[in-house]
Design an enzyme around this catalytic site. Structure first.
Site, PDB file in Angstrom:
ATOM      1  N   GLY A 197      -7.418 -15.795  -0.180  1.00 16.39           N
ATOM      2  CA  GLY A 197      -6.243 -15.793   0.698  1.00 16.39           C
ATOM      3  C   GLY A 197      -5.687 -14.390   0.678  1.00 16.39           C
ATOM      4  O   GLY A 197      -6.420 -13.430   0.456  1.00 16.39           O
ATOM      5  N   ASP A 242      10.762   3.507   5.448  1.00 15.24           N
ATOM      6  CA  ASP A 242      10.566   2.166   6.012  1.00 15.24           C
ATOM      7  C   ASP A 242      11.677   1.904   7.007  1.00 15.24           C
ATOM      8  O   ASP A 242      12.773   2.461   6.905  1.00 15.24           O
ATOM      9  CB  ASP A 242      10.563   1.095   4.916  1.00 15.24           C
ATOM     10  N   PHE A 285     -16.355 -10.847  -8.077  1.00 19.53           N
ATOM     11  CA  PHE A 285     -16.216 -11.668  -6.860  1.00 19.53           C
ATOM     12  C   PHE A 285     -17.230 -12.817  -6.812  1.00 19.53           C
ATOM     13  O   PHE A 285     -17.615 -13.276  -5.751  1.00 19.53           O
ATOM     14  CB  PHE A 285     -16.279 -10.797  -5.588  1.00 19.53           C
ATOM     15  N   VAL A 313       0.822  -1.212   0.000  1.00 21.85           N
ATOM     16  CA  VAL A 313       0.000   0.000   0.000  1.00 21.85           C
ATOM     17  C   VAL A 313       0.859   1.268   0.000  1.00 21.85           C
ATOM     18  O   VAL A 313       0.715   2.134  -0.850  1.00 21.85           O
ATOM     19  CB  VAL A 313      -0.953  -0.002   1.223  1.00 21.85           C
ATOM     20  N   ALA A 355     -16.044 -19.004  -8.551  1.00 21.26           N
ATOM     21  CA  ALA A 355     -15.826 -20.132  -7.635  1.00 21.26           C
ATOM     22  C   ALA A 355     -14.392 -20.631  -7.769  1.00 21.26           C
ATOM     23  O   ALA A 355     -13.778 -20.524  -8.823  1.00 21.26           O
ATOM     24  CB  ALA A 355     -16.805 -21.250  -7.954  1.00 21.26           C
ATOM     25  N   CYS A 373      -5.232  -9.482   3.079  1.00 24.68           N
ATOM     26  CA  CYS A 373      -6.342  -8.599   3.495  1.00 24.68           C
ATOM     27  C   CYS A 373      -7.595  -9.351   3.921  1.00 24.68           C
ATOM     28  O   CYS A 373      -7.978  -9.265   5.090  1.00 24.68           O
ATOM     29  CB  CYS A 373      -6.671  -7.625   2.370  1.00 24.68           C
ATOM     30  N   GLU A 424      -3.867  -6.097  -4.890  1.00 25.77           N
ATOM     31  CA  GLU A 424      -2.545  -6.517  -5.346  1.00 25.77           C
ATOM     32  C   GLU A 424      -2.689  -7.112  -6.737  1.00 25.77           C
ATOM     33  O   GLU A 424      -3.681  -7.761  -7.047  1.00 25.77           O
ATOM     34  CB  GLU A 424      -1.961  -7.546  -4.373  1.00 25.77           C
ATOM     35  N   LYS A 448     -14.009   0.372   5.369  1.00 20.11           N
ATOM     36  CA  LYS A 448     -12.985  -0.544   4.859  1.00 20.11           C
ATOM     37  C   LYS A 448     -13.283  -1.987   5.285  1.00 20.11           C
ATOM     38  O   LYS A 448     -13.269  -2.913   4.473  1.00 20.11           O
ATOM     39  CB  LYS A 448     -11.603  -0.102   5.363  1.00 20.11           C
TER      40      LYS A 448
HETATM   41  P1  NAD Z   1       3.231  -4.670   4.293  1.00 20.14           P
HETATM   42  O1  NAD Z   1       3.392  -5.610   5.404  1.00 20.14           O
HETATM   43  O2  NAD Z   1       3.483  -5.122   2.894  1.00 20.14           O
HETATM   44  O3  NAD Z   1       4.132  -3.373   4.539  1.00 20.14           O
HETATM   45  C1  NAD Z   1       4.194  -2.671   5.739  1.00 20.14           C
HETATM   46  C2  NAD Z   1       5.540  -1.960   5.799  1.00 20.14           C
HETATM   47  O4  NAD Z   1       5.571  -1.088   6.922  1.00 20.14           O
HETATM   48  C3  NAD Z   1       6.730  -2.912   5.979  1.00 20.14           C
HETATM   49  O5  NAD Z   1       7.672  -2.696   4.952  1.00 20.14           O
HETATM   50  C4  NAD Z   1       7.307  -2.511   7.356  1.00 20.14           C
HETATM   51  O6  NAD Z   1       8.714  -2.663   7.420  1.00 20.14           O
HETATM   52  C5  NAD Z   1       6.888  -1.075   7.451  1.00 20.14           C
HETATM   53  N1  NAD Z   1       6.840  -0.536   8.821  1.00 20.14           N
HETATM   54  C6  NAD Z   1       6.242  -1.046   9.909  1.00 20.14           C
HETATM   55  N2  NAD Z   1       6.418  -0.233  10.975  1.00 20.14           N
HETATM   56  C7  NAD Z   1       7.116   0.842  10.545  1.00 20.14           C
HETATM   57  C8  NAD Z   1       7.607   2.022  11.166  1.00 20.14           C
HETATM   58  N3  NAD Z   1       7.381   2.312  12.449  1.00 20.14           N
HETATM   59  N4  NAD Z   1       8.311   2.898  10.410  1.00 20.14           N
HETATM   60  C9  NAD Z   1       8.561   2.638   9.098  1.00 20.14           C
HETATM   61  N5  NAD Z   1       8.115   1.537   8.465  1.00 20.14           N
HETATM   62  C10 NAD Z   1       7.404   0.648   9.161  1.00 20.14           C
HETATM   63  O7  NAD Z   1       1.745  -4.119   4.415  1.00 20.14           O
HETATM   64  P2  NAD Z   1       0.699  -3.777   3.254  1.00 20.14           P
HETATM   65  O8  NAD Z   1       0.232  -5.015   2.600  1.00 20.14           O
HETATM   66  O9  NAD Z   1       1.226  -2.650   2.434  1.00 20.14           O
HETATM   67  O10 NAD Z   1      -0.514  -3.243   4.151  1.00 20.14           O
HETATM   68  C11 NAD Z   1      -0.422  -2.033   4.881  1.00 20.14           C
HETATM   69  C12 NAD Z   1      -1.794  -1.697   5.418  1.00 20.14           C
HETATM   70  O11 NAD Z   1      -2.707  -1.455   4.346  1.00 20.14           O
HETATM   71  C13 NAD Z   1      -2.431  -2.830   6.237  1.00 20.14           C
HETATM   72  O12 NAD Z   1      -3.197  -2.271   7.259  1.00 20.14           O
HETATM   73  C14 NAD Z   1      -3.330  -3.519   5.228  1.00 20.14           C
HETATM   74  O13 NAD Z   1      -4.422  -4.176   5.829  1.00 20.14           O
HETATM   75  C15 NAD Z   1      -3.812  -2.346   4.401  1.00 20.14           C
HETATM   76  N6  NAD Z   1      -4.198  -2.710   3.028  1.00 20.14           N
HETATM   77  C16 NAD Z   1      -3.459  -3.596   2.325  1.00 20.14           C
HETATM   78  C17 NAD Z   1      -3.832  -3.893   1.009  1.00 20.14           C
HETATM   79  C18 NAD Z   1      -3.032  -4.901   0.208  1.00 20.14           C
HETATM   80  O14 NAD Z   1      -3.514  -5.309  -0.842  1.00 20.14           O
HETATM   81  N7  NAD Z   1      -1.846  -5.312   0.644  1.00 20.14           N
HETATM   82  C19 NAD Z   1      -4.933  -3.272   0.437  1.00 20.14           C
HETATM   83  C20 NAD Z   1      -5.652  -2.346   1.179  1.00 20.14           C
HETATM   84  C21 NAD Z   1      -5.279  -2.061   2.487  1.00 20.14           C
END
Ligand code: NAD
Length: 445
Positions: free
Chosen positions: A255, A30, A247, A11, A250, A258, A153, A202
């Site tokens: 997985g 990060d 969505f 994200v 079938a 999210c 994704e 959300k």
């Molecule tokens: P991710 O695990 O891929 O990435 C999170 C990143 O945050 C990691 O690289 C981690 O090192 C970094 N991080 C954590 N703590 C930190 C800090 N204090 N300072 C700096 N960096 C830090 O997560 P994601 O899949 O991108 O998801 C992030 C959020 O968005 C989640 O809440 C998820 O539910 C939501 N989300 C994800 C998607 C998806 O498709 N992946 C879609 C919509 C919403």
């Protein structure tokens, strides 16, 4: 505008890169040094179509930077976007340690008025908690907003540039105006809500999508019993505007990072308020059981799986991503190994990630679909990568020792299978396409 994005996962990285492409100055932060070093060299640590090119272009044009130093990024920016992970705790609740830690660091770094946006998926009330943490660590004024993310994704860049809607939950006037301005180039459909409703939108959206998937999977299981074809059923249902066609595919269930965690988290959020979310609990249970259809179908054809070589195509939880978090492939492999099967697995992109996440002894990861299927006793398709669709069933038949193909994602049509001798099974479609000549001839009539 000047933005800092904290967390460069699926994200944060995609949002940061896309905002820089829109002309803003973005610093992505990060805590993982290796990730930041790779990004500084213009290489994405995740597989996402079109992302590498955009990272390189915007670094070169001077709008996109990467750092591990959160305070510098915060101080150089007007808007701070929190996009850190909120993974599941063992009981299903969202783990808020990362967001709370980031909030503390942001608070300590503030040097003037800022807008703090939470993009991570967080339980209702988290924005208020973050407000509290930031306030405890700064004297400077700030406004908060919840702007949940809906990208998928595999199509994350295109989803970011073409969102169905943008939800902005805030009570701050400045935050509202600035965030509308920031998102206006993406869509006119911007909805302003209170913070708690934005947080809930959300979870409710993901719970609804998960419900649609489990619903069609249950219909598929009934279709198998009554001799109907779920692909036709879904097509017929989906043309009803009240239902919609997406969505309703079938397969072996959802997985990824999210839907599994967000459904569990919403069950917990409801439970903490003494509400038993029965429907969602069933959705989760149906989804979990659905993946084991692969094993049942294999056993119905091969009986005993011990010492049988089973080829698996697809380790990512869906195509066009290397994300393997909560991928159905994990538990399917676990069950196959328990039964003494020899597993040969292939995925176009996700093998390295899968190996890092799941330490299996004795799984043979191959470099091509052919290598995995050659002389196997059965082939199972677990992810609907386009690469697999392009391989003809006749070719698959020529590779296999016994002609068993279990298509967990319904990627092949009746017409493609009907002229082969494959013993084909899929999800929720009638038995006639299983190498049974009598039934085949009835279909051809
Ligand atoms: P991710 O695990 O891929 O990435 C999170 C990143 O945050 C990691 O690289 C981690 O090192 C970094 N991080 C954590 N703590 C930190 C800090 N204090 N300072 C700096 N960096 C830090 O997560 P994601 O899949 O991108 O998801 C992030 C959020 O968005 C989640 O809440 C998820 O539910 C939501 N989300 C994800 C998607 C998806 O498709 N992946 C879609 C919509 C919403």
């Amino acid at each position: 505008m000047k933005l800092a994005v904290v967390g460069t996962g699926y994200v944060g990285l995609v949002s940061g890169v896309c905002f820089s492409e829109l002309g803003h100055d973005v610093i992505c932060v990060d805590q993982l040094e290796s990730k930041i070093e790779q990004l500084q060299q213009g290489k994405s640590p995740i597989y996402e179509p079109a992302l590498d090119e955009l990272i390189q272009k915007n670094i070169q044009e001077g709008r996109l930077k990467f750092t591990t130093r959160l305070s510098e990024a915060v101080q150089a920016s007007d808007v701070i976007v929190l996009a850190v992970g909120t993974p599941s705790l063992p009981d299903g609740r969202a783990n808020l340690n990362y967001i709370e830690q980031a909030a503390k660091e942001v608070g300590e770094a503030l040097n003037s008025f800022k807008i703090i946006v939470i993009k991570s998926t967080v339980p209702v009330g988290t924005n208020e908690r973050v407000h509290e943490i930031v306030s405890e660590n700064t004297m400077y004024p700030f406004e908060m907003a919840s702007v949940p993310e809906f990208l998928r994704e595999g199509t994350a860049v295109s989803d970011t540039f073409n969102p169905d809607r943008i939800i902005i939950g805030t009570s701050g006037e400045v935050a509202k105006n600035v965030l509308v301005e920031l998102h206006k180039p993406l869509t006119e459909k911007i909805m302003i809500t209170d913070i708690r409703s934005a947080e809930m939108i959300k979870y409710a959206s993901n719970a609804f999508l998960a419900t649609k998937i489990s619903f069609i999977n249950e219909i598929a299981n009934i279709c198998e019993k009554v001799g109907a074809d779920v692909t036709q059923v879904a097509l017929g249902m989906g043309q009803d505007k009240r239902i919609g066609g997406s969505f309703l595919k079938a397969g072996i269930g959802f997985g990824g990072s999210c839907l599994p965690k967000d459904t569990q988290a919403l069950i917990q959020i409801a439970g903490q308020m003494d509400y038993d979310f029965k429907l969602l609990k069933s959705v989760v249970e149906v989804n979990h059981n659905q993946r084991f259809n692969i094993i049942t179908k294999l056993e119905s054809k091969l009986m005993d799986l011990s010492n049988k070589t089973i080829a698996l195509w697809g380790l990512a939880f869906k195509p066009e991503t290397d994300d393997v978090r909560d991928s159905p492939a994990f538990e399917i492999i676990q069950e196959l190994l328990k039964r003494g099967a020899v597993v040969r697995a292939y995925d176009p992109i996700a093998v390295d990630n899968f190996k890092r996440h799941y330490k299996f002894e004795g799984v043979n990861y191959t470099d091509s679909p052919e290598e995995s299927a050659k002389e196997a006793d059965a082939l199972c398709i677990l992810t609907d990568w386009k690469e697999f669709r392009d391989i003809s069933p006749k070719l698959i038949l020529s590779w296999l020792t016994s002609p068993i193909l279990i298509d967990g994602r319904n990627i092949y049509s009746d017409e493609e299978i009907i002229n082969t001798e494959l013993h084909y099974d899929s999800i929720g479609r009638p038995n006639l396409i299983k190498g049974n000549k009598e039934q085949k001839s009835m279909l051809l009539l």
